[in-house]
Write a protein that holds these residues in place. Structure first.
Motif, PDB file in Angstrom:
ATOM      1  N   THR A 133      57.102  16.743  48.844  1.00 12.57           N
ATOM      2  CA  THR A 133      58.219  17.336  48.097  1.00 12.57           C
ATOM      3  C   THR A 133      59.545  17.063  48.784  1.00 12.57           C
ATOM      4  O   THR A 133      60.534  16.689  48.150  1.00 12.57           O
ATOM      5  CB  THR A 133      58.009  18.851  47.941  1.00 12.57           C
ATOM      6  N   ALA A 134      59.577  17.230  50.108  1.00  6.83           N
ATOM      7  CA  ALA A 134      60.810  17.000  50.863  1.00  6.83           C
ATOM      8  C   ALA A 134      61.185  15.523  50.872  1.00  6.83           C
ATOM      9  O   ALA A 134      62.356  15.166  50.726  1.00  6.83           O
ATOM     10  CB  ALA A 134      60.657  17.514  52.288  1.00  6.83           C
ATOM     11  N   LEU A 135      60.198  14.639  51.051  1.00  7.89           N
ATOM     12  CA  LEU A 135      60.463  13.206  51.023  1.00  7.89           C
ATOM     13  C   LEU A 135      61.094  12.793  49.700  1.00  7.89           C
ATOM     14  O   LEU A 135      62.070  12.040  49.659  1.00  7.89           O
ATOM     15  CB  LEU A 135      59.168  12.419  51.242  1.00  7.89           C
ATOM     16  N   GLN A 136      60.530  13.296  48.615  1.00  8.59           N
ATOM     17  CA  GLN A 136      61.033  12.932  47.291  1.00  8.59           C
ATOM     18  C   GLN A 136      62.405  13.539  47.023  1.00  8.59           C
ATOM     19  O   GLN A 136      63.270  12.901  46.424  1.00  8.59           O
ATOM     20  CB  GLN A 136      60.018  13.377  46.231  1.00  8.59           C
ATOM     21  N   ALA A 137      62.619  14.760  47.497  1.00  9.98           N
ATOM     22  CA  ALA A 137      63.921  15.414  47.289  1.00  9.98           C
ATOM     23  C   ALA A 137      65.030  14.686  48.048  1.00  9.98           C
ATOM     24  O   ALA A 137      66.136  14.515  47.538  1.00  9.98           O
ATOM     25  CB  ALA A 137      63.843  16.872  47.739  1.00  9.98           C
ATOM     26  N   LEU A 138      64.727  14.234  49.276  1.00 11.15           N
ATOM     27  CA  LEU A 138      65.715  13.518  50.067  1.00 11.15           C
ATOM     28  C   LEU A 138      66.015  12.133  49.495  1.00 11.15           C
ATOM     29  O   LEU A 138      67.065  11.552  49.779  1.00 11.15           O
ATOM     30  CB  LEU A 138      65.221  13.365  51.505  1.00 11.15           C
ATOM     31  N   SER A 139      65.116  11.621  48.686  1.00 15.07           N
ATOM     32  CA  SER A 139      65.258  10.264  48.150  1.00 15.07           C
ATOM     33  C   SER A 139      66.097  10.198  46.885  1.00 15.07           C
ATOM     34  O   SER A 139      66.275   9.113  46.317  1.00 15.07           O
ATOM     35  CB  SER A 139      63.866   9.660  47.893  1.00 15.07           C
ATOM     36  N   THR A 140      66.605  11.316  46.450  1.00  9.52           N
ATOM     37  CA  THR A 140      67.494  11.354  45.284  1.00  9.52           C
ATOM     38  C   THR A 140      68.700  12.234  45.607  1.00  9.52           C
ATOM     39  O   THR A 140      68.652  13.082  46.505  1.00  9.52           O
ATOM     40  CB  THR A 140      66.785  11.925  44.040  1.00  9.52           C
ATOM     41  N   LEU A 141      69.792  12.029  44.876  1.00 13.97           N
ATOM     42  CA  LEU A 141      70.963  12.880  45.043  1.00 13.97           C
ATOM     43  C   LEU A 141      70.680  14.238  44.421  1.00 13.97           C
ATOM     44  O   LEU A 141      70.274  14.329  43.258  1.00 13.97           O
ATOM     45  CB  LEU A 141      72.187  12.250  44.371  1.00 13.97           C
TER      46      LEU A 141
END
Length: 345
Positions: free
Chosen positions: A21-29
């Motif tokens: 979840t954190a990886l994906q959240a950091l990968s988008t604005l």
């Protein structure tokens, strides 16, 4: 494992790894303003926190566009790329001295040789490394829309990482947001090594995330050289080449032919010779950064540039005035997008 995103938790979780979840959240604005308050007149001068660090170094207003083009990342080659040659802006900023000269002499650009803006920003905001650093951050060779790295055996590469001596343990893998969007992190979970990321390069927070994470490690490595190599060594973290080197395949690029990557599509004989020398210098793990490595890295970052901040700032203002119609159009386009989003909401 990181589930929340802020500077404190990034530091604490750097060795534990981030959740999917954190990886994906950091990968988008998370919000549009995370890309900055000024409209992007040039992708190269804004992406990877170049716009943020340029504005900080030059004391240039955060709400004004940068009417210039620039290098993207830090590269060993001096090729002048089509998007740079064909830019609507005459002003070109480069931390590659040879490339700046070629842009002036061959393409008639107002090319200025400057130090990479990350350097001044890093020295002001992340000036020293903690004494209690441990482990190795591994920059996993990343893909993008046109380039894909292929390992002969991913299993063997991961085994090589786990086999690093105790001095280099624990191992933590840092992924590009490009690869997280392609779900590579899910494929790598089976190897049971912590996974982290500095997030999308479209965020102005990218530079801060990069240094916040990397400064907790004693060493860094990768099978390939990238922008991270230069940033890491300049900040005082020994970086070495390690493990099976993947083969890059190109598809759909307008600047480079499809197929296996060929270094001659990027640089000339002089560039390639210097690049191979850098590879040899970084080919084995080491504990202290030598003067030769440091000097070489600084040359790629343009630290030897004599250009003063006020000189670059003056050129940016002159370019803004010369391109006031283009700047006005950019603001109008951004305003139209905001109105459309408001109406859709």
């Amino acid at each position: 494992m990181l589930t929340k995103i802020d500077k404190k938790t990034l530091t604490q979780a750097a060795h534990q790894g981030f959740s999917d979840t954190a990886l994906q959240a950091l990968s988008t604005l998370r919000r549009k303003s995370e890309a900055g308050y000024a409209p992007w007149a040039s992708w190269e001068c804004e992406n990877s926190s170049v716009g943020k660090t340029l504005r900080w170094w030059l004391n240039y207003p955060s709400w004004l566009p940068i009417c210039a083009s620039s290098d993207h990342g830090v590269h060993w080659e001096s090729r002048c790329w089509p998007n740079e040659i064909e830019s609507q802006f005459q002003l070109f900023l480069s931390w590659n001295e040879k490339k700046a000269r070629l842009m002036r002499e061959r393409h008639g650009r107002n090319a200025i040789f400057i130090p990479h803006p990350w350097v001044a920003y890093r020295r002001a905001h992340f000036s020293s490394l903690p004494e209690n650093r441990v482990g190795t951050i591994v920059f996993f060779t990343h893909s993008n829309d046109k380039t894909t790295p292929v390992f002969e055996s991913l299993d063997r590469y991961m085994d090589q990482l786990s086999a690093l001596p105790a001095e280099f343990q624990p191992i933590v893998i840092c992924l590009s947001f490009h690869d997280i969007k392609k779900d590579l992190h899910k494929k790598l979970r089976k190897y049971r090594l912590p996974l982290i990321t500095a997030g999308t390069t479209n965020s102005t927070n990218f530079v801060d995330r990069f240094y916040t994470i990397t400064r907790t490690f004693k060493y860094a490595c990768s099978p390939t050289i990238g922008s991270h190599t230069f940033y890491l060594i300049e900040s005082g973290i020994p970086f070495f080449l390690y493990g099976q080197r993947p083969t890059y395949f190109i598809r759909g690029s307008e600047a480079v032919k499809d197929g296996e990557q060929n270094l001659r599509d990027y640089g000339d004989d002089e560039d390639i010779e210097k690049f191979n020398h850098l590879r040899r210098m970084l080919s084995e793990p080491y504990a202290q950064i030598s003067k030769e490595i440091s000097k070489t890295i600084e040359s790629y970052l343009g630290i030897q540039s004599k250009t003063r901040d006020f000189e670059v700032r003056n050129e940016l203002w002159k370019s803004l005035l010369a391109n006031k119609q283009a700047a006005t159009t950019i603001y109008c386009q951004q305003a139209a997008k905001i109105v459309r989003r408001a109406l859709d909401f």
